[in-house]
Every structure is written in structure tokens, then in C-alpha cells.
Design a protein around this motif. Structure first.
Motif, PDB file in Angstrom:
ATOM      1  N   ASN A   1     -21.655   7.688   6.406  1.00  0.00           N
ATOM      2  CA  ASN A   1     -22.612   6.546   6.754  1.00  0.00           C
ATOM      3  C   ASN A   1     -23.980   6.781   6.255  1.00  0.00           C
TER       4      ASN A   1
ATOM      5  N   ALA B   1     -16.191   4.747   6.760  1.00  0.00           N
ATOM      6  CA  ALA B   1     -17.618   4.466   7.237  1.00  0.00           C
ATOM      7  C   ALA B   1     -18.390   3.097   7.216  1.00  0.00           C
TER       8      ALA B   1
ATOM      9  N   HIS C   1     -22.355   4.911  13.266  1.00  0.00           N
ATOM     10  CA  HIS C   1     -22.350   6.428  13.291  1.00  0.00           C
ATOM     11  C   HIS C   1     -22.254   7.219  14.451  1.00  0.00           C
TER      12      HIS C   1
ATOM     13  N   HIS D   1     -18.393  13.241  12.451  1.00  0.00           N
ATOM     14  CA  HIS D   1     -18.426  13.227  11.177  1.00  0.00           C
ATOM     15  C   HIS D   1     -18.350  14.251  10.354  1.00  0.00           C
TER      16      HIS D   1
END
Length: 108
Positions: A79, A52, A57, A62
Motif C-alpha cells: 500500500n 493493494a 491499509h 500486510h
């Protein structure tokens, strides 16, 4: 004096930061901030944080972390947690004394 150097791949930011810190006799903080962040965010493996680190992002790709010891991080992505950790670490180091930061959004 706090010097923050933003950089992108191939810009030579680390080398510039190293030379500035050396010339002025200041501490240099760059890649080692990920180690400090990993110590602060014990709930997330360091390899997850490294993936990350300084990456944009992607809301579709994720992993959200739940049931972490630090409730402040509960439900955050790596993140988001890394951004909070960097914010805290950079402020702590800046309060200790003069230094140079390279990358890690220190210039924000």
C-alpha cells in the motif's frame, strides 16, 4: 487543465471520466495507472500491487518488503509503495499536459 475525479464503487466515476475526457479531447488515466506503477515498482509482483490498489491499509494483514532494488521502498508495505508510485506517476503525467484522472487518490 487537470481534472481529478474521486469515486467509489458504483458511482460511475470511470464512465463520467471517460465522457469528460472524450468531450474535452483529453487523455484519461484510470486503471492503467496500476500498470505504470508495476513498471516503477519492479520489486513487487503486479498481483500484490493489484490487491493493494485502492484498498484501505490493514496494519494486521500486510507483507513488508525487504531487500528490494529500490532502497526507498525497503521495509514498506505494498500500500505504501503503491501510494508513492501513484504520487510520482500522477505528477509526471500532469506535467506532460491536460488530462483526466479517475480514482487512485488523484484528487488528493
Amino acid at each position: 487543465m487537470i481534472i481529478c475525479i474521486g469515486r467509489e464503487f458504483g458511482s460511475g466515476g470511470h464512465e463520467i471520466g471517460r465522457k469528460v475526457a472524450e468531450k474535452l479531447g483529453l487523455e484519461l488515466y484510470d486503471r492503467d495507472l496500476i500498470d505504470r506503477a508495476a513498471e516503477k515498482i519492479v520489486a513487487m509482483p503486479k498481483d500484490v500491487l493489484e490487491k493493494a490498489d485502492e484498498k484501505k491499509h490493514n496494519p494486521w494483514l500486510h507483507e513488508v518488503w525487504y531487500d528490494v532494488p529500490n532502497q526507498e521502498l525497503n521495509g514498506m508495505t505494498a500500500n505504501e509503495a503503491l501510494h508513492l508510485a501513484y504520487n510520482s506517476i500522477i505528477r509526471e503525467l500532469a506535467e506532460k499536459g491536460d488530462c483526466v484522472f479517475v480514482g487512485r487518490c488523484a484528487d488528493y
